[in-house]
Design a protein around this motif. Structure first.
Motif, short mmCIF file in Angstrom:
data_model
loop_
_atom_site.label_atom_id
_atom_site.label_comp_id
_atom_site.label_asym_id
_atom_site.label_seq_id
_atom_site.Cartn_x
_atom_site.Cartn_y
_atom_site.Cartn_z
N MET A 201 25.35 23.19 25.61
CA MET A 201 24.86 24.51 25.92
C MET A 201 25.48 25.41 24.89
SD MET A 201 26.05 26.72 28.90
CE MET A 201 24.92 26.26 30.32
N ASN A 202 24.71 26.68 24.55
CA ASN A 202 25.09 27.62 23.64
C ASN A 202 25.67 28.46 24.26
OD1 ASN A 202 25.41 28.97 21.34
ND2 ASN A 202 23.33 29.39 21.08
N ARG A 203 26.93 28.86 24.48
CA ARG A 203 27.80 29.70 25.03
C ARG A 203 27.53 30.92 24.30
NH1 ARG A 203 33.48 27.76 26.72
NH2 ARG A 203 33.79 27.63 24.20
N LYS A 204 27.59 32.16 25.02
CA LYS A 204 27.49 33.59 24.47
C LYS A 204 29.04 34.07 23.98
CE LYS A 204 23.45 34.32 27.14
NZ LYS A 204 23.27 34.55 28.56
N ARG A 205 28.80 34.54 23.01
CA ARG A 205 30.56 34.96 22.35
C ARG A 205 30.63 36.42 22.94
NH1 ARG A 205 31.89 31.65 18.13
NH2 ARG A 205 32.89 33.37 17.13
#
Length: 141
Positions: free
Chosen positions: A1-5
């Motif tokens: 999963m691509n976590r938001k920064r």
């Protein structure tokens, strides 16, 4: 999963610690905290956030001045900011409200495909004394 920064810039250490832990427990966000507003620009350059949560009133530098510094940087000027004057998020807020505001702002920027306006400001190259208030017009080159 691509976590938001998410970069959180707020002088209240307890608040930022709790917010970081809570947001990261969702596994949707990677959070970096900066408690010194004059270090926000260098933190943002290094971290490359998808969104900045920015306190309005902090010692030494107001949130609007930090936002102006971020907008003046070509690599950060399109980064969404959530604070008074942009989308407003009152403190204290529930975790659900914080997440909702983050998602709303990210979705709005993504769907509009627009770049926020820019302001002229420079990064602070020193740490001011605790009683010193700075604004973007006083920041050294």
């Amino acid at each position: 999963m691509n976590r938001k920064r998410i970069l959180v810039v707020d002088d209240e250490i307890g608040f930022t610690r709790l917010l970081k832990l809570t947001l990261e427990q969702t596994n949707d966000y990677e959070v970096r905290v900066e408690n010194w507003p004059e270090r926000a620009l260098s933190a943002a350059r290094e971290f490359r956030p998808d969104l900045v949560l920015l306190d309005v009133v902090m010692p030494r530098m107001f949130g609007a001045d930090v936002a102006a510094c971020l907008r003046a940087d070509a690599s950060l000027k399109a980064t969404p900011i959530v604070f008074s004057g942009f989308p407003f998020l009152a403190k204290p807020s529930s975790v659900e409200e914080v997440i909702e505001k983050i998602e709303q702002r990210l979705a709005r920027v993504a769907s509009a495909g627009r770049t926020p306006s820019t302001s002229v400001a420079l990064e602070l190259n020193r740490t001011p004394s605790p009683n010193e208030t700075l604004n973007c017009h006083e920041l050294p080159c």
